[in-house]
Write an enzyme that holds these catalytic residues in place. Structure first.
Site, PDB file in Angstrom:
ATOM      1  N   GLY A  59      43.582  41.577  38.601  1.00  0.00           N
ATOM      2  CA  GLY A  59      42.177  41.397  38.360  1.00  0.00           C
ATOM      3  C   GLY A  59      41.714  42.640  37.325  1.00  0.00           C
ATOM      4  O   GLY A  59      42.202  42.713  36.441  1.00  0.00           O
ATOM      5  N   GLU A  60      40.593  43.798  37.897  1.00  0.00           N
ATOM      6  CA  GLU A  60      40.577  44.663  36.589  1.00  0.00           C
ATOM      7  C   GLU A  60      41.036  45.917  37.990  1.00  0.00           C
ATOM      8  O   GLU A  60      40.383  46.803  38.711  1.00  0.00           O
ATOM      9  CB  GLU A  60      39.471  44.730  36.661  1.00  0.00           C
ATOM     10  CG  GLU A  60      39.003  45.909  35.428  1.00  0.00           C
ATOM     11  CD  GLU A  60      39.608  45.955  34.795  1.00  0.00           C
ATOM     12  OE1 GLU A  60      39.906  45.435  33.760  1.00  0.00           O
ATOM     13  OE2 GLU A  60      40.316  47.832  34.208  1.00  0.00           O
ATOM     14  N   SER A  61      41.765  47.391  37.186  1.00  0.00           N
ATOM     15  CA  SER A  61      42.419  48.491  37.988  1.00  0.00           C
ATOM     16  C   SER A  61      41.552  48.803  38.185  1.00  0.00           C
ATOM     17  O   SER A  61      41.834  50.293  39.722  1.00  0.00           O
ATOM     18  CB  SER A  61      43.603  48.306  37.136  1.00  0.00           C
ATOM     19  OG  SER A  61      43.593  49.056  36.002  1.00  0.00           O
ATOM     20  N   CYS A  91      50.031  42.234  38.138  1.00  0.00           N
ATOM     21  CA  CYS A  91      49.423  43.294  36.975  1.00  0.00           C
ATOM     22  C   CYS A  91      48.414  43.949  37.272  1.00  0.00           C
ATOM     23  O   CYS A  91      48.995  45.824  37.418  1.00  0.00           O
ATOM     24  CB  CYS A  91      48.665  41.946  36.341  1.00  0.00           C
ATOM     25  SG  CYS A  91      47.918  41.922  34.258  1.00  0.00           S
ATOM     26  N   ARG A 120      48.460  50.784  30.985  1.00  0.00           N
ATOM     27  CA  ARG A 120      47.366  49.640  30.919  1.00  0.00           C
ATOM     28  C   ARG A 120      47.110  49.254  29.997  1.00  0.00           C
ATOM     29  O   ARG A 120      47.258  49.458  29.078  1.00  0.00           O
ATOM     30  CB  ARG A 120      46.178  50.258  31.641  1.00  0.00           C
ATOM     31  CG  ARG A 120      45.397  49.377  32.424  1.00  0.00           C
ATOM     32  CD  ARG A 120      44.348  50.524  32.525  1.00  0.00           C
ATOM     33  NE  ARG A 120      43.323  49.221  33.332  1.00  0.00           N
ATOM     34  CZ  ARG A 120      42.017  50.331  32.303  1.00  0.00           C
ATOM     35  NH1 ARG A 120      41.897  50.972  31.457  1.00  0.00           N
ATOM     36  NH2 ARG A 120      41.279  49.156  32.614  1.00  0.00           N
ATOM     37  N   ILE A 149      48.297  38.521  31.495  1.00  0.00           N
ATOM     38  CA  ILE A 149      47.156  38.805  30.696  1.00  0.00           C
ATOM     39  C   ILE A 149      46.640  40.533  30.924  1.00  0.00           C
ATOM     40  O   ILE A 149      46.380  40.800  31.795  1.00  0.00           O
ATOM     41  CB  ILE A 149      46.215  38.001  31.746  1.00  0.00           C
ATOM     42  CG1 ILE A 149      46.414  36.752  31.967  1.00  0.00           C
ATOM     43  CG2 ILE A 149      44.838  37.685  31.497  1.00  0.00           C
ATOM     44  CD1 ILE A 149      46.037  35.590  33.263  1.00  0.00           C
ATOM     45  N   ARG A 150      46.513  40.773  29.730  1.00  0.00           N
ATOM     46  CA  ARG A 150      46.021  41.892  29.486  1.00  0.00           C
ATOM     47  C   ARG A 150      46.853  42.542  29.951  1.00  0.00           C
ATOM     48  O   ARG A 150      46.317  43.564  30.957  1.00  0.00           O
ATOM     49  CB  ARG A 150      44.144  41.828  29.938  1.00  0.00           C
ATOM     50  CG  ARG A 150      43.877  41.074  28.573  1.00  0.00           C
ATOM     51  CD  ARG A 150      42.327  41.823  28.975  1.00  0.00           C
ATOM     52  NE  ARG A 150      41.828  43.079  29.097  1.00  0.00           N
ATOM     53  CZ  ARG A 150      41.499  44.253  27.479  1.00  0.00           C
ATOM     54  NH1 ARG A 150      42.333  43.406  26.254  1.00  0.00           N
ATOM     55  NH2 ARG A 150      41.331  44.851  27.580  1.00  0.00           N
ATOM     56  N   HIS A 190      51.348  37.532  36.569  1.00  0.00           N
ATOM     57  CA  HIS A 190      51.067  36.621  37.160  1.00  0.00           C
ATOM     58  C   HIS A 190      51.805  35.690  38.355  1.00  0.00           C
ATOM     59  O   HIS A 190      51.873  34.786  37.950  1.00  0.00           O
ATOM     60  CB  HIS A 190      49.393  36.021  36.885  1.00  0.00           C
ATOM     61  CG  HIS A 190      48.956  36.979  36.677  1.00  0.00           C
ATOM     62  ND1 HIS A 190      48.233  37.647  37.615  1.00  0.00           N
ATOM     63  CD2 HIS A 190      48.402  37.976  35.295  1.00  0.00           C
ATOM     64  CE1 HIS A 190      46.925  38.884  36.604  1.00  0.00           C
ATOM     65  NE2 HIS A 190      47.608  38.942  35.707  1.00  0.00           N
ATOM     66  N   GLU A 192      51.501  34.215  40.692  1.00  0.00           N
ATOM     67  CA  GLU A 192      50.651  33.484  41.049  1.00  0.00           C
ATOM     68  C   GLU A 192      49.840  31.642  40.772  1.00  0.00           C
ATOM     69  O   GLU A 192      49.252  31.428  41.602  1.00  0.00           O
ATOM     70  CB  GLU A 192      49.645  34.380  42.546  1.00  0.00           C
ATOM     71  CG  GLU A 192      48.600  35.082  41.468  1.00  0.00           C
ATOM     72  CD  GLU A 192      48.640  36.251  40.706  1.00  0.00           C
ATOM     73  OE1 GLU A 192      50.194  36.175  40.748  1.00  0.00           O
ATOM     74  OE2 GLU A 192      48.079  36.550  40.365  1.00  0.00           O
TER      75      GLU A 192
HETATM   76  N1  GLN Z   1      43.751  44.579  32.172  1.00  0.00           N
HETATM   77  C1  GLN Z   1      43.542  44.730  33.852  1.00  0.00           C
HETATM   78  C2  GLN Z   1      43.996  46.128  33.699  1.00  0.00           C
HETATM   79  O1  GLN Z   1      43.490  47.138  33.750  1.00  0.00           O
HETATM   80  C3  GLN Z   1      44.984  43.535  34.400  1.00  0.00           C
HETATM   81  C4  GLN Z   1      44.846  42.343  34.328  1.00  0.00           C
HETATM   82  C5  GLN Z   1      45.350  41.710  34.940  1.00  0.00           C
HETATM   83  O2  GLN Z   1      45.338  42.126  36.054  1.00  0.00           O
HETATM   84  N2  GLN Z   1      45.213  40.409  34.301  1.00  0.00           N
HETATM   85  O3  GLN Z   1      43.847  46.285  35.257  1.00  0.00           O
END
Ligand code: GLN
Length: 220
Positions: A59-61, A91, A120, A149-150, A190, A192
């Site tokens: 997700g987004e940390s 991630c 990150r 993914i990022r 990921h 999952e």
């Molecule tokens: N770039 C996201 C972060 O900084 C992580 C991306 C992801 O969990 N797919 O948290």
């Protein structure tokens, strides 16, 4: 509230919480169920107290970090990790499990679950999302399809940290993207979302107390 009476009711069906503040929670819940665990959502300290282990989703940390504070889970999760709770982060979950995070917000918090420095969004804009096959220590057979993914990478792994996977080729070849320290596992990608459940199955086995093989670390 005390730990739910059904936590770990069957020794082969551990209760595994998925931190459900933000991110790809449902995907982890579905895979954990298919791996024979009893997955539950964790949003409150009493729900955390009832689980045998915790998954931190992608997700987004920085958002998850903020929500951990708002939901008063930051210190309880840290305390459970210090007490030996198994955990798996993918991630953003890997970022949260780190002891040091580079290129994040100054006010972002992390959980000190693994002695590692994580960068990150490390792969940069050119290749911020990609897939590749990687060798994963302890998972014989076909390589694991890794979806980034990022994603972060691990810039420093401490002495007690086992490297489970590295980027096999390309500009980031050799970068560490999966690690384990004790019963805490993290992947920059990921597992999952691919339909290959071996990483989750390994984690569920680890929660069941089955030791991981540690002698098949891929070389750089
Ligand atoms: N770039 C996201 C972060 O900084 C992580 C991306 C992801 O969990 N797919 O948290």
């Amino acid at each position: 509230m005390a730990a739910a009476p059904d936590a770990g009711a069957a020794p082969d069906q551990p209760t595994i919480g998925v931190l459900a503040l933000q991110g790809d929670v449902r995907e982890h819940i579905a895979v954990l169920a298919e791996c024979g665990a009893h997955p539950v959502l964790v949003r409150r300290p009493d729900e955390l107290a009832a689980v045998d282990a915790l998954v931190l989703p992608g997700g987004e940390s920085t958002a998850i970090s903020k929500l951990l504070e708002i939901f008063e889970l930051l210190e309880p999760v840290r305390a459970r990790l210090r007490a030996g709770m198994p955990a798996f982060g993918s991630c953003a979950g890997m970022i949260l499990l780190a002891s040091e995070v580079l290129d994040t917000r100054a006010d972002a918090k992390h959980l000190d679950g693994i002695d590692m420095t994580v960068r990150r969004n490390a792969f940069g804009r050119q290749v911020d999302s990609f897939e590749t096959d990687i060798e994963f220590a302890g998972l014989p057979g076909d390589p694991v399809r890794a979806v980034f993914i990022r994603a972060p990478w691990v810039e420093r792994a401490g002495d007690g940290v086992e490297v489970l996977a590295r980027v096999p080729s390309g500009p980031a070849a050799g970068r560490i993207v999966a690690v384990r320290q004790g019963r805490v596992v993290a992947t920059a990608f990921h597992p999952e979302v691919t339909g290959d459940h071996r990483v989750h199955r390994m984690f569920v086995d680890l929660v069941r107390g089955v030791a991981l093989s540690s002698d098949t670390v891929p070389s750089t």
